[in-house]
Write an enzyme that holds these catalytic residues in place. Structure first.
Site, short mmCIF file in Angstrom:
data_model
loop_
_atom_site.label_atom_id
_atom_site.label_comp_id
_atom_site.label_asym_id
_atom_site.label_seq_id
_atom_site.Cartn_x
_atom_site.Cartn_y
_atom_site.Cartn_z
N LYS A 164 40.53 31.49 43.08
CA LYS A 164 40.82 31.84 42.31
C LYS A 164 42.55 31.76 42.62
O LYS A 164 43.10 32.54 41.70
CB LYS A 164 40.89 33.35 42.76
CG LYS A 164 39.25 33.55 42.01
CD LYS A 164 39.22 35.34 42.57
CE LYS A 164 37.38 35.62 42.82
NZ LYS A 164 36.81 36.60 42.56
N ARG A 165 42.68 31.26 44.02
CA ARG A 165 43.86 31.28 44.43
C ARG A 165 44.86 29.87 43.98
O ARG A 165 46.27 30.31 44.25
CB ARG A 165 44.21 31.45 46.27
CG ARG A 165 44.23 33.03 46.46
CD ARG A 165 43.65 33.48 48.07
NE ARG A 165 42.39 32.88 48.44
CZ ARG A 165 41.75 33.10 48.50
NH1 ARG A 165 41.02 34.57 47.12
NH2 ARG A 165 40.10 32.49 48.60
#
Ligand code: GLU
Ligand code: ZN
Length: 494
Positions: A258-259
């Protein structure tokens, strides 16, 4: 209409990311292919992490992508509410039934006791996991725990058998009993957990197929076990089939996180990726249409989508490929459509008025054919075409673009252009070719380079002659003359 019901049930934490959207897309495409129902559910039972902003971003993203849902937030449906935060009473009732029927029990172990058991199990080389010590507590033991002020969690009583299911994507999967100990359904503070609410909702919403990421594979045996209890107490009418979508890998053979910046859906939207292009690309992450077809519309996707074509092996996220499909899509849509889609980018960049005027829009419509071939993403357009939207005096030229010959080239060009009667791209090109290439004996690149610099202020531009046609004769001559003066003023280089 088929009885098939699938769901997409994200938790509204953080910003929507491509892994999540890939899951939504596969569920949607499957539902549309079979004429089933696509349920959108919000799993917002974690008050500490969920946010309304994130919820709104999810709804907005789904709409932007055209992933329409048949039941869910904003649209309602017969099994609502579709936000788990509004279903707390339902979960409490279900837990009561499970407790009463003996499928669940209260566990009074403290965190430190559980930790000690884990350590002991590890040191004895047993699989760590809850040992079931609170399964059969006597009334005295319970009274004793309560008098100590202990607050129980609620656990599900696993049947102690291995769990095997025929995964829709991975084939037969088995988990051994010892790897799935009795798990917590409800925290000591009364908060129900994902392990409870997700299957309860799947049960109550009659979900027939659960398609989700492979990271959730290990929760499936628990959910299958819970379904046995839910069926016995009359909450579930059917147990869904499960299919686990392959991992999406990012750079360097690591799971896309997600990062990672390329996993942010908002990034694609703000850069001007077309929703069709993004769906097209995300569909290729684990699915293929066959016959090497890699360009398709959402409609073609839903017509062709079957689970047989989902590949269980990890998929690789390739930003370059995604961008190249976006470029293909930009070229695929009509000029009028592209013009519409460029408007917000023109407005927000400040190249046009914040509320584009009729004239600016008309100009943009003329410019679109010049740039359609060259765009990979819509956000590149404003800088590319800005020179067409500003007056001559605002064209800023880097003096480093001039050479010692530039002023002379521009003087010859200006005279030739002044003679052009029908101001169109062809005539402009002919005049410049005759005077500079034939007249001065320059190679085309050297001949047209200074003209491009004077007209556009930049080395890279849409086609030069067409741009000059759009600018008009007077404006073009003015720019060529301004360029000549500017080039003359530059310090000479040896
Ligand atoms: N809310 C869960 C998640 O976002 C859903 C998992 C599932 O599809 O079962 O991971
Ligand atoms: Zn216990």
């Amino acid at each position: 209409m088929s009885d098939i019901r699938v769901r997409f049930c994200p938790s509204p934490t953080g910003n929507p990311h491509v892994g999540m959207i890939r899951t939504a897309l596969f569920n949607w495409a499957f539902a549309r292919h079979v004429g089933g129902t696509f349920v959108f559910r919000i799993e917002d039972t974690d008050a500490a992490r969920d946010s309304q902003d994130s919820y709104l971003a999810l709804v907005d993203s789904m709409r932007w992508l055209g992933l329409d849902w048949d039941e869910g937030p904003e649209v309602g449906g017969p099994f609502g509410p579709y936000r788990q935060s509004e279903r707390m009473g339902i979960y409490a009732e279900v837990v009561e039934k499970l407790l009463e029927a003996g499928f669940a029990y209260r566990c009074y172990c403290s965190a430190s006791e559980l930790e000690a058991k884990r350590e002991l199990a590890t040191s004895e080389k047993r699989t760590p996991g809850y040992d079931g010590s609170c399964r059969e507590l006597s009334q005295e033991q319970v009274a004793d725990f309560l008098s100590q002020g202990r607050e129980p969690v609620i656990r599900y009583r696993m049947p102690g058998t291995d769990f095997t299911w025929n995964d829709l994507i991975r084939g037969e999967v088995t988990f051994q009993a010892e790897h799935v100990p009795d798990f917590v359904l409800v925290r000591a503070n009364g908060e129900p957990l994902y392990t409870l609410v997700n299957p309860v909702d799947d049960a109550m919403m009659n979900i027939t197929h659960v398609l989700r990421g492979e990271d959730l594979l290990s929760s499936t045996p628990r959910q299958l076990a819970l379904f046995e209890g839910l069926t016995a107490v009359g909450v579930a009418q059917l147990t869904p089939a499960y299919g686990h979508l392959p991992y999406v890998m990012g750079e360097g053979n690591k799971k896309l996180s997600k990062r990672d910046p390329e996993s942010s859906l908002a990034m694609y939207r703000s850069k001007g990726y077309l929703p069709e292009a993004l769906l097209n690309y995300l569909a290729l992450l684990g699915w293929s249409m066959g016959n090497d077809i890699e360009f398709f519309s959402p409609k073609e996707l839903t017509e062709a989508f079957t689970l047989e074509r989902v590949n269980p092996n990890p998929a690789r996220f390739d930003l370059k490929k995604c961008t190249s499909i976006n470029g293909d899509w930009i070229r695929h849509i009509s000029e009028a459509d592209l013009c519409d889609r460029l408007v917000p980018f023109m407005e927000s960049s400040g190249v046009t008025s914040a509320n584009i005027t009729m004239e600016e829009r008309a100009l943009l419509a003329r410019v679109v054919p010049l740039i359609q071939e060259r765009l990979d993403a819509l956000d590149a357009a404003p800088a590319l075409v800005e020179f067409l939207f500003i007056p001559a005096e605002e064209v800023i030229i880097d003096p480093a673009l001039w050479t010692n010959e530039s002023a002379q080239v521009l003087e010859v060009a200006r005279r030739a252009l002044a003679e052009v009667r029908e101001w169109n791209a062809e005539a402009i090109q002919a005049a410049l070719r005759d005077s500079l290439v034939d007249g001065l004996g320059l190679k085309p690149k050297l001949a047209f380079g200074p003209v491009r610099t004077a007209i556009c202020g930049q080395k890279i531009s849409p086609p030069l002659f067409e741009s000059m046609e759009i600018l008009g004769k007077e404006e073009s001559l003015l720019r060529v003359e301004n360029g000549r003066v500017h080039a003359l003023a530059r310090p000479l280089s040896e």
